[in-house]
Design a protein around this motif. Structure first.
Motif, PDB file in Angstrom:
ATOM      1  N   GLU A   1       0.842  -1.210   0.000  1.00  0.00           N
ATOM      2  CA  GLU A   1       0.000   0.000   0.000  1.00  0.00           C
ATOM      3  C   GLU A   1       0.874   1.255   0.000  1.00  0.00           C
ATOM      4  O   GLU A   1       0.646   2.195  -0.772  1.00  0.00           O
ATOM      5  CB  GLU A   1      -0.903  -0.006   1.242  1.00  0.00           C
ATOM      6  CG  GLU A   1      -1.716   1.250   1.426  1.00  0.00           C
ATOM      7  CD  GLU A   1      -2.456   1.306   2.773  1.00  0.00           C
ATOM      8  OE1 GLU A   1      -3.010   2.369   3.080  1.00  0.00           O
ATOM      9  OE2 GLU A   1      -2.481   0.299   3.506  1.00  0.00           O
ATOM     10  N   MET A   2       1.898   1.257   0.849  1.00  0.00           N
ATOM     11  CA  MET A   2       2.775   2.428   0.943  1.00  0.00           C
ATOM     12  C   MET A   2       3.610   2.600  -0.321  1.00  0.00           C
ATOM     13  O   MET A   2       3.839   3.716  -0.782  1.00  0.00           O
ATOM     14  CB  MET A   2       3.677   2.318   2.173  1.00  0.00           C
ATOM     15  CG  MET A   2       2.901   2.436   3.481  1.00  0.00           C
ATOM     16  SD  MET A   2       3.949   2.561   4.948  1.00  0.00           S
ATOM     17  CE  MET A   2       4.564   0.894   5.110  1.00  0.00           C
ATOM     18  N   LEU A   3       4.063   1.466  -0.891  1.00  0.00           N
ATOM     19  CA  LEU A   3       4.873   1.540  -2.116  1.00  0.00           C
ATOM     20  C   LEU A   3       4.055   2.128  -3.260  1.00  0.00           C
ATOM     21  O   LEU A   3       4.519   3.000  -3.991  1.00  0.00           O
ATOM     22  CB  LEU A   3       5.389   0.147  -2.493  1.00  0.00           C
ATOM     23  CG  LEU A   3       6.149   0.074  -3.824  1.00  0.00           C
ATOM     24  CD1 LEU A   3       7.431   0.915  -3.757  1.00  0.00           C
ATOM     25  CD2 LEU A   3       6.494  -1.374  -4.175  1.00  0.00           C
ATOM     26  N   PHE A   4       2.818   1.654  -3.413  1.00  0.00           N
ATOM     27  CA  PHE A   4       1.973   2.164  -4.501  1.00  0.00           C
ATOM     28  C   PHE A   4       1.733   3.663  -4.330  1.00  0.00           C
ATOM     29  O   PHE A   4       1.839   4.446  -5.273  1.00  0.00           O
ATOM     30  CB  PHE A   4       0.634   1.413  -4.525  1.00  0.00           C
ATOM     31  CG  PHE A   4      -0.226   1.772  -5.711  1.00  0.00           C
ATOM     32  CD1 PHE A   4       0.034   1.225  -6.958  1.00  0.00           C
ATOM     33  CD2 PHE A   4      -1.285   2.654  -5.583  1.00  0.00           C
ATOM     34  CE1 PHE A   4      -0.745   1.560  -8.061  1.00  0.00           C
ATOM     35  CE2 PHE A   4      -2.075   2.997  -6.673  1.00  0.00           C
ATOM     36  CZ  PHE A   4      -1.808   2.443  -7.919  1.00  0.00           C
ATOM     37  N   ALA A   5       1.427   4.065  -3.076  1.00  0.00           N
ATOM     38  CA  ALA A   5       1.188   5.487  -2.803  1.00  0.00           C
ATOM     39  C   ALA A   5       2.441   6.297  -3.142  1.00  0.00           C
ATOM     40  O   ALA A   5       2.368   7.342  -3.791  1.00  0.00           O
ATOM     41  CB  ALA A   5       0.815   5.679  -1.333  1.00  0.00           C
ATOM     42  N   GLN A   6       3.586   5.780  -2.728  1.00  0.00           N
ATOM     43  CA  GLN A   6       4.843   6.486  -2.951  1.00  0.00           C
ATOM     44  C   GLN A   6       5.125   6.663  -4.440  1.00  0.00           C
ATOM     45  O   GLN A   6       5.461   7.754  -4.905  1.00  0.00           O
ATOM     46  CB  GLN A   6       5.953   5.657  -2.313  1.00  0.00           C
ATOM     47  CG  GLN A   6       7.038   6.449  -1.650  1.00  0.00           C
ATOM     48  CD  GLN A   6       7.912   5.532  -0.820  1.00  0.00           C
ATOM     49  OE1 GLN A   6       8.382   4.512  -1.307  1.00  0.00           O
ATOM     50  NE2 GLN A   6       8.138   5.878   0.427  1.00  0.00           N
ATOM     51  N   LEU A   7       4.959   5.565  -5.203  1.00  0.00           N
ATOM     52  CA  LEU A   7       5.260   5.623  -6.636  1.00  0.00           C
ATOM     53  C   LEU A   7       4.281   6.514  -7.384  1.00  0.00           C
ATOM     54  O   LEU A   7       4.660   7.250  -8.298  1.00  0.00           O
ATOM     55  CB  LEU A   7       5.275   4.210  -7.231  1.00  0.00           C
ATOM     56  CG  LEU A   7       6.437   3.329  -6.783  1.00  0.00           C
ATOM     57  CD1 LEU A   7       6.303   1.930  -7.357  1.00  0.00           C
ATOM     58  CD2 LEU A   7       7.777   3.940  -7.213  1.00  0.00           C
ATOM     59  N   LEU A   8       2.994   6.451  -7.006  1.00  0.00           N
ATOM     60  CA  LEU A   8       2.001   7.292  -7.673  1.00  0.00           C
ATOM     61  C   LEU A   8       2.273   8.769  -7.358  1.00  0.00           C
ATOM     62  O   LEU A   8       2.144   9.642  -8.211  1.00  0.00           O
ATOM     63  CB  LEU A   8       0.592   6.903  -7.232  1.00  0.00           C
ATOM     64  CG  LEU A   8      -0.533   7.218  -8.230  1.00  0.00           C
ATOM     65  CD1 LEU A   8      -0.306   6.499  -9.547  1.00  0.00           C
ATOM     66  CD2 LEU A   8      -1.881   6.804  -7.664  1.00  0.00           C
TER      67      LEU A   8
ATOM     68  N   ASP B   1      -4.281   3.563 -11.728  1.00  0.00           N
ATOM     69  CA  ASP B   1      -5.578   3.041 -11.243  1.00  0.00           C
ATOM     70  C   ASP B   1      -5.545   2.809  -9.733  1.00  0.00           C
ATOM     71  O   ASP B   1      -5.437   1.672  -9.272  1.00  0.00           O
ATOM     72  CB  ASP B   1      -5.898   1.736 -11.989  1.00  0.00           C
ATOM     73  CG  ASP B   1      -7.234   1.143 -11.573  1.00  0.00           C
ATOM     74  OD1 ASP B   1      -8.050   1.871 -10.953  1.00  0.00           O
ATOM     75  OD2 ASP B   1      -7.477  -0.039 -11.876  1.00  0.00           O
ATOM     76  N   TYR B   2      -5.664   3.886  -8.955  1.00  0.00           N
ATOM     77  CA  TYR B   2      -5.718   3.704  -7.499  1.00  0.00           C
ATOM     78  C   TYR B   2      -6.946   2.909  -7.065  1.00  0.00           C
ATOM     79  O   TYR B   2      -6.822   1.957  -6.288  1.00  0.00           O
ATOM     80  CB  TYR B   2      -5.667   5.052  -6.755  1.00  0.00           C
ATOM     81  CG  TYR B   2      -5.940   4.863  -5.282  1.00  0.00           C
ATOM     82  CD1 TYR B   2      -4.929   4.461  -4.418  1.00  0.00           C
ATOM     83  CD2 TYR B   2      -7.229   4.983  -4.760  1.00  0.00           C
ATOM     84  CE1 TYR B   2      -5.178   4.212  -3.076  1.00  0.00           C
ATOM     85  CE2 TYR B   2      -7.489   4.740  -3.417  1.00  0.00           C
ATOM     86  CZ  TYR B   2      -6.466   4.354  -2.595  1.00  0.00           C
ATOM     87  OH  TYR B   2      -6.726   4.087  -1.274  1.00  0.00           O
ATOM     88  N   PRO B   3      -8.164   3.234  -7.554  1.00  0.00           N
ATOM     89  CA  PRO B   3      -9.347   2.490  -7.071  1.00  0.00           C
ATOM     90  C   PRO B   3      -9.246   0.989  -7.321  1.00  0.00           C
ATOM     91  O   PRO B   3      -9.609   0.187  -6.464  1.00  0.00           O
ATOM     92  CB  PRO B   3     -10.514   3.120  -7.857  1.00  0.00           C
ATOM     93  CG  PRO B   3     -10.040   4.494  -8.195  1.00  0.00           C
ATOM     94  CD  PRO B   3      -8.571   4.358  -8.447  1.00  0.00           C
ATOM     95  N   GLY B   4      -8.730   0.601  -8.498  1.00  0.00           N
ATOM     96  CA  GLY B   4      -8.604  -0.829  -8.816  1.00  0.00           C
ATOM     97  C   GLY B   4      -7.618  -1.527  -7.899  1.00  0.00           C
ATOM     98  O   GLY B   4      -7.877  -2.623  -7.391  1.00  0.00           O
ATOM     99  N   PHE B   5      -6.471  -0.875  -7.673  1.00  0.00           N
ATOM    100  CA  PHE B   5      -5.457  -1.476  -6.810  1.00  0.00           C
ATOM    101  C   PHE B   5      -5.965  -1.554  -5.375  1.00  0.00           C
ATOM    102  O   PHE B   5      -5.782  -2.566  -4.688  1.00  0.00           O
ATOM    103  CB  PHE B   5      -4.164  -0.661  -6.877  1.00  0.00           C
ATOM    104  CG  PHE B   5      -3.040  -1.263  -6.078  1.00  0.00           C
ATOM    105  CD1 PHE B   5      -2.521  -2.498  -6.415  1.00  0.00           C
ATOM    106  CD2 PHE B   5      -2.514  -0.601  -4.980  1.00  0.00           C
ATOM    107  CE1 PHE B   5      -1.493  -3.069  -5.666  1.00  0.00           C
ATOM    108  CE2 PHE B   5      -1.487  -1.162  -4.234  1.00  0.00           C
ATOM    109  CZ  PHE B   5      -0.976  -2.397  -4.580  1.00  0.00           C
TER     110      PHE B   5
END
Length: 612
Positions: free
Chosen positions: A504-511, A545-549
């Motif tokens: 979750e944190m990695l996705f937020a960071q990369l986005l 795609d934040y909602p999908g992830f």
């Protein structure tokens, strides 16, 4: 015997009790005042919580208070209610909460100056930009006069969330109410402050950060508490600031980990902000391009109202995300040939580049550079953590441990290694790759004081920087207009962390990192180096795609019984000898009552055991 008022005093001690003193001159009106009292061989400053007629102790054994400080008005009942809630919810002593909620200057005897929170003499207010349709709908969705409501403002990077905050703040100030804006530690730059001062030149503001001198912070706190400061902008501790006419709370980048206090009094400023808004019957706005899964789930359940900004306010398109599969590519100082070429091309075009080094990617995981094997636990769905000092691989979930293998068990490759590169090594490599370029490194070593960000912004906007290289500090909501190319390194480590929130944190960071690119009309491209290009996280990143992830992660959490579908608590022990701490935890884990629905995991050493 002559009646002597008894003061019940909160002191900064980890004890769940108040301390009784006598004071001849005390009256019930003194509740909320600070007081000097004897304690042990010295004296302490505390806060009067109650003026009573008797005590559980013999009154003749109580020590007299030294001095009731009447230089400032008393703290309010609302302030005590917030501290009481935090004390109960976070299992902290009430006195600790009360005293830690006060700025350092108020814990000293000399009173802070009361002249703070002046309206600065600014130029005429700047003309606000035209709102997009989505922004206008977002502003209309929140009514500062309609009582409590919790809104999750989910806006893609660059969609103009700050402009929505500014309009709502304007509406609230016009009602004669105060506003509290909480921002992550690193976001409270002079630029943000300047932007708000330019929009509200006649509004007295208070800024509350840990970087301020103690006196300035105390002055700002008192100005807010006395109602003179109308707009209060601060980092996590500002959530405790008493505001007599509170009308709106905004939590920007609500997912950010810096809203959680991790030592001493542990608390989440975001969660306290929501409780406080409910208590005060005012709206609270949580804003983020990558909301925390807890907040996203509340929005799906209808506990929060979801407001979405799906397009960039400038009309610029979101950057293109390209994955670089590094399993078969030679890496030179951590950089693959496509990444090197992208940086060279951007430099030739005179555009700014950014290299993001995921510092978490010191990656305690052990991986095979050939086939992609990662050391995993045979009993759990987590990766084994490399303890180099002990030459062991350990599971931080169930306690399994094993020796480090000499070669990859899947393909026999002896070249197995931990994942990771440091910022300094990358900076040196960039000087070789891009000779003559002006490279600015941004990490905890180089941005240790408040003015450092000011210098960085000034240099970037003046065209004095060609390449930015740094850690997650770069991922925050900074606006670098001429930035076109972003390269992200060491990102896979986040997928193998024992922390269930790591992906979750990695996705937020990369986005968030990706969102720095392509903001000023120059198309943005983000290059992500990975050994797992087919991983759902990276596929969702390519689609923005934040909602999908989030939906896939929430399903995973529900199936495995992790938050936000359950509650977890950690019992931590520190001792000079690790064996003592482990023995204590072992004893606790076997004697904990087997309550229905409660699962107790075995004690484990910390990933980074602190050695005295």
């Amino acid at each position: 015997a002559e009646y002597m008022p008894v003061l019940r005093v909160a002191l900064d001690l980890p004890l769940h009790r108040l301390f009784d003193y006598v004071a001849e001159s005390a009256t019930p009106a003194d509740v909320g005042l600070r007081v000097r009292v004897p304690f042990g061989r010295g004296e302490r400053l505390g806060v009067i919580v109650e003026v009573a007629v008797d005590s559980d102790w013999p009154v003749d054994q109580l020590k007299p208070a030294k001095e009731i400080l009447r230089d400032l008005p008393p703290l309010t009942a609302d302030f005590f209610r917030l501290c009481q809630f935090a004390s109960t919810y976070y299992q902290a002593a009430f006195g600790e909460v009360v005293m830690q909620a006060l700025p350092v200057g108020l814990k000293r005897i000399d009173p802070p100056d009361r002249r703070n929170a002046r309206a600065t003499k600014s130029p005429p207010p700047i003309q606000p930009p035209q709102l997009t349709d989505e922004q206008a709908r977002a502003v209309a969705a929140v009514d500062p006069a309609a009582g409590f409501s919790a809104h999750l403002l989910h806006g893609v990077t660059g969609s103009g969330k700050t402009e929505v905050y500014l309009r709502l703040i304007d509406k609230t100030l016009a009602l004669g109410r105060q506003v509290l804006l909480l921002v992550p530690e690193i976001n409270l730059t002079p630029q943000l402050e300047a932007r708000f001062r330019a929009r509200f030149p006649a509004t007295p503001m208070a800024i509350l950060t840990s970087h301020q001198p103690d006196r300035a912070r105390s002055e700002a706190w008192v100005a807010a508490w006395q109602g003179r400061a109308r707009l209060v902008i601060g980092t996590r501790l500002a959530v405790f600031t008493p505001l007599p006419e509170l009308g709106l709370i905004v939590v920007d980048e609500e997912h950010d980990a810096s809203f959680k206090q991790q030592d001493g009094l542990r608390y989440s400023a975001r969660d306290l902000a929501i409780w406080r808004a409910h208590q005060a019957s005012v709206p609270v706005i949580l804003g983020s391009a990558t909301p925390s899964l807890e907040s996203w789930q509340h929005a799906q359940d209808g506990r929060y109202r979801l407001i979405e900004l799906t397009r960039r306010a400038t009309g610029a398109s979101l950057p293109e995300v390209r994955l670089i599969d590094i399993r078969r590519l030679p890496l030179e100082d951590g950089l693959s040939p496509p990444a090197r070429q992208a940086l060279v091309s951007a430099r030739q075009r005179g555009e700014i580049s950014m290299v993001f080094v995921n510092r978490r990617g010191y990656a305690p995981a052990l991986a095979c550079t050939d086939c992609g094997w990662i050391a995993g636990c045979p009993h759990c769905a987590v990766k084994l953590v490399l303890h180099l000092r002990e030459r062991r691989l350990r599971c931080h979930h169930c306690g399994h441990n094993e020796a480090i293998p000499l070669a990859c068990p899947d393909c026999g490759n002896p070249d197995i290694k931990p994942l990771g590169q440091g910022t300094q090594r990358i900076e040196a490599a960039l000087h070789q790759l891009l000779p003559g370029s002006r490279i600015r490194r941004i990490d905890r070593d180089t941005v240790s004081h408040r003015d450092a960000w000011d210098d960085i912004y000034r240099e970037v906007h003046a065209g004095e920087v060609d390449v930015l290289v740094g850690t997650q500090m770069l991922a925050k909501g900074h606006d670098f207009p001429a930035l076109s190319t972003v390269v992200a390194l060491n990102v896979d480590g986040g997928l193998y962390s024992p922390d269930f929130r790591a992906s979750e944190m990695l996705f937020a960071q990369l986005l968030q990192v990706a969102g720095r690119a392509g903001r000023a009309g120059i198309p943005g491209t983000v290059w992500v180096q990975t050994q797992l290009p087919e991983h759902p996280l990276y596929q969702a990143l390519v689609r923005h795609d934040y909602p999908g992830f989030a939906a896939s992660l929430l399903q995973e959490r529900q199936e495995t019984g992790f938050p936000p579908f359950c509650h977890q608590f950690v019992l931590r022990a520190d001792a000079p000898q690790r064996s003592d701490a482990m023995a204590f935890l072992q004893q606790i884990s076997t004697t904990l009552p087997l309550i229905d629905g409660v699962t107790v995991f075995d004690p484990m050493p910390a990933t980074l055991t602190r050695l005295e």
